[in-house]
Enzyme design. Sequence first.
Site, mmCIF file in Angstrom:
data_model
loop_
_atom_site.group_PDB
_atom_site.id
_atom_site.type_symbol
_atom_site.label_atom_id
_atom_site.label_comp_id
_atom_site.label_asym_id
_atom_site.label_seq_id
_atom_site.Cartn_x
_atom_site.Cartn_y
_atom_site.Cartn_z
ATOM 1 N N ARG A 17 -7.795 3.640 13.501
ATOM 2 C CA ARG A 17 -6.883 4.769 13.741
ATOM 3 C C ARG A 17 -6.301 4.783 15.141
ATOM 4 N NH1 ARG A 17 -5.577 5.896 8.696
ATOM 5 N NH2 ARG A 17 -7.403 6.431 7.440
ATOM 6 N N THR A 67 -4.614 6.252 0.088
ATOM 7 C CA THR A 67 -5.892 6.946 0.180
ATOM 8 C C THR A 67 -5.945 8.092 -0.822
ATOM 9 O OG1 THR A 67 -5.784 6.462 2.514
ATOM 10 C CG2 THR A 67 -7.456 8.058 1.811
ATOM 11 N N ARG A 72 0.987 14.263 13.417
ATOM 12 C CA ARG A 72 2.274 14.846 13.815
ATOM 13 C C ARG A 72 2.175 16.357 13.890
ATOM 14 N NH1 ARG A 72 3.104 10.222 10.813
ATOM 15 N NH2 ARG A 72 2.725 11.286 8.843
ATOM 16 N N LYS A 104 -4.166 -1.992 10.269
ATOM 17 C CA LYS A 104 -4.629 -2.084 8.892
ATOM 18 C C LYS A 104 -4.651 -3.511 8.354
ATOM 19 C CE LYS A 104 -3.068 2.554 7.680
ATOM 20 N NZ LYS A 104 -4.111 3.104 6.805
ATOM 21 N N ASP A 164 -9.045 0.165 2.257
ATOM 22 C CA ASP A 164 -8.019 -0.240 3.224
ATOM 23 C C ASP A 164 -8.507 0.164 4.619
ATOM 24 O OD1 ASP A 164 -5.617 -1.004 4.404
ATOM 25 O OD2 ASP A 164 -4.625 0.889 3.934
ATOM 26 N N GLU A 195 -9.237 3.782 -2.081
ATOM 27 C CA GLU A 195 -7.999 3.642 -2.847
ATOM 28 C C GLU A 195 -8.266 2.948 -4.182
ATOM 29 O OE1 GLU A 195 -4.575 2.300 -0.757
ATOM 30 O OE2 GLU A 195 -5.314 2.923 1.217
ATOM 31 N N GLU A 239 -10.372 3.776 3.912
ATOM 32 C CA GLU A 239 -9.440 4.469 3.027
ATOM 33 C C GLU A 239 -9.832 4.120 1.598
ATOM 34 O OE1 GLU A 239 -5.515 5.456 5.609
ATOM 35 O OE2 GLU A 239 -5.397 3.635 4.400
ATOM 36 N N HIS A 299 -3.909 13.808 1.045
ATOM 37 C CA HIS A 299 -4.079 12.864 2.147
ATOM 38 C C HIS A 299 -2.861 12.883 3.076
ATOM 39 C CE1 HIS A 299 -5.082 9.278 4.432
ATOM 40 N NE2 HIS A 299 -3.919 8.759 4.123
ATOM 41 N N ASP A 324 0.846 -1.188 0.000
ATOM 42 C CA ASP A 324 0.000 0.000 0.000
ATOM 43 C C ASP A 324 0.884 1.242 0.000
ATOM 44 O OD1 ASP A 324 -2.324 1.472 0.028
ATOM 45 O OD2 ASP A 324 -2.486 1.448 2.207
ATOM 46 N N GLN A 380 -3.569 2.186 15.132
ATOM 47 C CA GLN A 380 -2.501 2.697 14.261
ATOM 48 C C GLN A 380 -1.671 3.771 14.955
ATOM 49 O OE1 GLN A 380 -4.033 4.420 10.624
ATOM 50 N NE2 GLN A 380 -2.045 5.202 9.980
ATOM 51 N N TYR A 404 2.378 2.680 15.370
ATOM 52 C CA TYR A 404 3.074 2.884 14.092
ATOM 53 C C TYR A 404 4.500 3.399 14.202
ATOM 54 C CZ TYR A 404 2.928 8.011 13.504
ATOM 55 O OH TYR A 404 3.138 9.353 13.608
ATOM 56 N N GLU A 446 -9.914 12.292 7.966
ATOM 57 C CA GLU A 446 -9.791 13.603 7.314
ATOM 58 C C GLU A 446 -11.138 14.318 7.273
ATOM 59 O OE1 GLU A 446 -7.095 13.356 3.602
ATOM 60 O OE2 GLU A 446 -7.821 11.330 4.005
ATOM 61 N N THR A 491 -8.610 -5.962 4.146
ATOM 62 C CA THR A 491 -8.563 -5.012 3.039
ATOM 63 C C THR A 491 -9.563 -5.512 2.011
ATOM 64 O OG1 THR A 491 -6.222 -4.614 3.451
ATOM 65 C CG2 THR A 491 -7.077 -3.901 1.318
HETATM 66 O O1 LIG Z 1 1.346 9.065 7.979
HETATM 67 C C1 LIG Z 1 1.143 8.037 8.658
HETATM 68 O O2 LIG Z 1 1.662 7.827 9.732
HETATM 69 C C2 LIG Z 1 0.212 6.995 8.139
HETATM 70 C C3 LIG Z 1 -0.661 7.210 7.172
HETATM 71 C C4 LIG Z 1 -1.548 6.106 6.716
HETATM 72 O O3 LIG Z 1 -2.661 5.903 7.197
HETATM 73 C C5 LIG Z 1 -0.895 5.172 5.772
HETATM 74 C C6 LIG Z 1 -1.672 4.563 4.668
HETATM 75 O O4 LIG Z 1 -2.394 3.577 4.785
HETATM 76 C C7 LIG Z 1 -1.332 5.068 3.315
HETATM 77 C C8 LIG Z 1 -2.471 5.599 2.511
HETATM 78 O O5 LIG Z 1 -3.512 4.936 2.417
HETATM 79 O O6 LIG Z 1 -2.319 6.664 1.878
HETATM 80 CA CA LIG Z 2 -4.013 2.840 2.972
HETATM 81 MG MG LIG Z 3 -5.700 -3.057 5.131
#
Ligand SMILES: O=C(O)/C=C/C(=O)CC(=O)CC(=O)O
Ligand SMILES: [Ca+2]
Ligand SMILES: [Mg+2]
Length: 370
Positions: free
Chosen positions: A195, A303, A101, A211, A191, A159, A157, A92, A85, A198, A202, A317, A215
């Site tokens: 959250r 995404t 962050r 995740k 996807d 995609e 997500e 996004h 992915d 995650q 992460y 978002e 999927t």
């Molecule tokens: O920036 C991050 O820490 C994570 C972002 C996501 O959720 C990653 C992801 O699945 C990628 C996406 O779908 O664009």
């Molecule tokens: Ca994703």
């Molecule tokens: Mg997934």
Amino acid sequence: MTGYGIFSTPGTAPRTGVQVNGQILDLAAATGDPVHATGSLNAFLAQGPAGWAALRERIAHLDGPMISPAEVTMHLPAEIADYVDFYSSRHHAENIGRIFRPGSPPLTPNWTHLPIGYHGRAGTVRVSGTPVVRPKGQRKPPEAAPTFGPSLRLDIEAEVGFVVGVPSALGESVPVSAFAEHVFGVCLINDWSARDLQAWEYVPLGPFLGKSFLTSMSPWIVPLADLEAARVRPPARDEPLLPYLDDADHPWGLDLAMEVRLNGELISTPPFAGMYWSAAQQLAHLTVNGAALRTGDLFASGTVSGPERDQRGSLIELSWNGADPLKLADGSTRTFLEDGDVVTISATAPGAGGTRISFGEVTGRIEPAT
Ligand SMILES: O=C(O)/C=C/C(=O)CC(=O)CC(=O)O
Ligand SMILES: [Ca+2]
Ligand SMILES: [Mg+2]
């Protein structure tokens, strides 16, 4: 003609079908070719562009059983080999960066230099309609110890997925110019993302259990060969590209118009044409270190979010991490998914001669945690 998929009717084995004028042509019966009777597209995908084109040519003249979509059960179209992915929508990535962050620049310094991605879990890629059982795991409230339980921030997500047909050898790289020699076609992906799991897990290795629980994949794969009219040039890039990512002569932007529905209500219309990194660049990056491709590999765009609020491809978002709930037509609001919610992602793209190609849909209903 558009997508290829695996279907069955009551009491019959899954086999290959192709969409023709809103009906499904049974390719196993029409061709007698055992390749189309295996219950997966993989053997056909492995034939490569010459085989794909030959069948396409033949379909126009084939007589065979035409089946109504209402009568079929659709199955996972391919045995998924590896699943990757990416993270290729700038909008996004900037939104998620701001949410996850705060205080740091929205994009990490590498983002404009390479298509960021992670390896996902191929074994939990399932066909559209598979129930989405709310995952459990660790989540950490601010200023308190981690707790265990059902995700309280279950998300989507929206995609676009790319399915590899022709493998590559270990040690070989696939240049952007060879994209269509390896990739058969395009599907839709949700996807699903927890959250809260995650956000806690992460750092520093990236998405893991947040995740990997499921999927979802649309059942029809639209061949790249049908998408010539949908090809667009990706947006201008901020930084000069290293030669292996230079796609000036091989633009693979695709003008898909996506729609995201929550319980039937349209909540977002993500535009795929604006993605910063194309699928051809993603494939070149994925293999530049010599990693081999296998038939059935699936890689997803990341995404898809556009610049407007109603073009965002995830609820984190759309609701700004819950701070700004989405208002629904029935007067209720939504931050993250509730049990019983149904999410459906669909898309169309320009086809030959002014027609519109449909990608069908990928849908799923949220079931309570077990
Ligand atoms: O920036 C991050 O820490 C994570 C972002 C996501 O959720 C990653 C992801 O699945 C990628 C996406 O779908 O664009
Ligand atoms: Ca994703
Ligand atoms: Mg997934």
